[in-house]
Write an enzyme that holds these catalytic residues in place. Structure first.
Site, PDB file in Angstrom:
ATOM      1  N   ARG A 226       0.993   4.781  -4.828  1.00  0.00           N
ATOM      2  CA  ARG A 226       0.746   3.430  -5.042  1.00  0.00           C
ATOM      3  C   ARG A 226      -0.643   3.088  -5.485  1.00  0.00           C
ATOM      4  O   ARG A 226      -0.976   1.795  -5.642  1.00  0.00           O
ATOM      5  CB  ARG A 226       0.606   2.489  -3.590  1.00  0.00           C
ATOM      6  CG  ARG A 226      -0.112   2.736  -2.666  1.00  0.00           C
ATOM      7  CD  ARG A 226      -0.054   1.910  -1.361  1.00  0.00           C
ATOM      8  NE  ARG A 226      -1.132   1.781  -0.527  1.00  0.00           N
ATOM      9  CZ  ARG A 226      -1.433   2.291   0.737  1.00  0.00           C
ATOM     10  NH1 ARG A 226      -0.408   2.922   1.351  1.00  0.00           N
ATOM     11  NH2 ARG A 226      -2.580   2.066   1.262  1.00  0.00           N
ATOM     12  N   ASN A 227      -1.549   4.261  -5.574  1.00  0.00           N
ATOM     13  CA  ASN A 227      -2.874   4.175  -6.142  1.00  0.00           C
ATOM     14  C   ASN A 227      -3.089   4.993  -7.511  1.00  0.00           C
ATOM     15  O   ASN A 227      -2.015   5.739  -7.658  1.00  0.00           O
ATOM     16  CB  ASN A 227      -3.875   4.693  -5.276  1.00  0.00           C
ATOM     17  CG  ASN A 227      -4.286   3.635  -4.215  1.00  0.00           C
ATOM     18  OD1 ASN A 227      -4.509   2.537  -4.259  1.00  0.00           O
ATOM     19  ND2 ASN A 227      -3.951   4.147  -2.750  1.00  0.00           N
TER      20      ASN A 227
END
Length: 438
Positions: A226-227
């Site tokens: 998600r990063n």
């Protein structure tokens, strides 16, 4: 609240698609023992359903509910084909089990307002509308409805998120949802923007499984992202490549919390890393349509469950997986895999295993990436790498320490932040800074 019977609204039975792997497949079976259960309609069948849905009462759904509906549509949430009824919701919250004994770690529900609930009829079919896109997403057959009282909201938040703090993004979603939950069988009529906006990586489970088989992979580790992919992510993936046939870098392309980096920027970062620092034959990319719940350990289990549906045998679990702030310990998502219920029917149990990796960092004395299990040196010798630190430093126009990230990735992120018009304050926590490191 009781649902009234409906005599005026005919309900056409859903033709559920069960996608089963070929008999010669060596891939792990989808969760639940029923193959991939897909509620997505296509072609003439979809066209007929859309025309019929135009005459149904509309109910607006949230971004989270849209993502869940799509996952049921493409088989990512197999064997789930319904928004949960009250019994399943309660069983999942308290015991991580559906009423039929199938393991499931997080409630999959949709909510409606009081006016909609008041006029609901048992068996009524409702059109599911996503207002931000002005788009019909599917339908739901009303089978159960119950009030999400303050007590019920607390029950869900306490069990799933381990906190009642309204500042927690997942708790905030539950506390702000509409008054009643509606359970019932769904039909998915659209995959939203994902197939076009993220055409290069958005994939359905059946398609991913075919790709795995074409490469002859049997053991596959999924890397949840998600990063932007930084040095620790790269290191985790390369560890997995050494012990599995391949790694599936699976990026969330749904909504994140304010201040997180958009999916299209993250995908560019991954592309740049994979093309220059990995053997392409050992890595595959994909994207999935969910919003983050920031559920920490429980969400780690959900990540493993739906990666099993995509064909993965292992889920990489690093430090603070799916966490936010300081709500969870760095390795709570490791420990929870030892505490989950194991149904007597193996098909209903979680079969995707956790690949647990300790705190990773760059060590100057080791002269490379290392972990607490391999590095004997002290914290002052290490460069602690975290997505939160990347976002905070670059958003404030700061300089990242050497070895924090590959230059190609840092360049992409700098360009993104230079174009940002909205300033977001990013708070650091103990895991991001390394203060929580023993």
């Amino acid at each position: 609240m009781l649902l009234r019977s409906s005599s005026s609204m005919p309900v056409v039975p859903l033709r559920m698609k069960h996608v089963r792997a070929a008999g010669s497949s060596k891939l792990i079976a989808p969760h639940g023992g029923r193959g991939l259960t897909c509620t997505l309609l296509e072609g003439a069948e979809r066209d007929d359903a859309v025309r019929r849905a135009e005459g149904l009462r509309r109910v607006s759904i949230t971004s989270r509910e849209k993502g869940d509906l799509i996952m049921m549509g493409i088989g990512g949430f197999s064997p789930l084909t319904s928004f949960m009824n009250r019994a399943n919701w309660k069983g999942v919250c308290e015991n991580m089990l559906l009423t039929d004994g199938t393991f499931w770690p997080i409630p999959i529900t949709m909510s409606v307002d009081q006016e909609t609930a008041k006029n609901m009829k048992r068996g009524e079919e409702l059109a599911l509308w996503f207002e931000p896109m002005k788009q019909l997403m599917g339908t739901v057959k009303a089978e159960d409805i119950w009030e999400m009282t303050p007590k019920n909201r607390e029950l869900e938040c306490h069990n799933v998120f381990k906190t009642l703090d309204p500042a927690h993004p997942g708790v905030k979603m539950v506390m702000e949802q509409k008054t009643f939950n509606l359970g019932g069988q769904v039909t998915t009529l659209s995959e939203g923007e994902f197939p076009t906006k993220y055409a290069s990586i958005y994939t359905r489970p059946a398609e991913v499984r075919k790709r795995f088989e074409a490469r002859g992979w049997k053991t596959i580790a999924a890397l949840q992202l998600r990063n932007p992919m930084h040095r620790s992510h790269e290191y985790l993936a390369k560890i997995a490549v050494e012990v599995c046939d391949g790694v599936f870098i699976h990026s969330l392309v749904g909504n994140l919390k304010k201040g997180d980096i958009p999916a299209e920027v993250r995908v560019r970062c991954i592309d740049s890393l994979v093309s220059k620092y990995f053997v392409p034959e050992n890595v595959m990319q994909g994207g999935y349509p969910l919003d983050m719940r920031y559920g920490g350990p429980r969400e780690a289990l959900l990540h493993a469950l739906f990666r099993q549906n995509y064909g993965c045998t292992h889920m990489i679990i690093g430090r603070d997986h799916a966490g936010v702030g300081d709500y969870y310990g760095p390795f709570d998502a490791h420990y929870i895999f030892d505490k989950i219920p194991v149904p007597s029917d193996p098909a209903k149990a979680l079969q995707c295993k956790s690949l647990r990796i300790d705190w990773t960092f760059y060590c100057h004395k080791c002269d490379g990436m290392a972990s607490l299990r391999t590095c004997p040196h002290t914290k002052k010798d290490r460069v602690i790498v975290s997505g939160t630190m990347v976002r905070k430093t670059l958003s404030e126009k700061g300089q990242l320490p050497e070895h924090f990230g590959r230059e190609e990735v840092v360049k992409i992120l700098r360009e993104y932040y230079e174009g940002c018009k909205e300033k977001v304050v990013i708070k650091l926590h103990g895991v991001a800074t390394g203060d929580a490191m023993q």
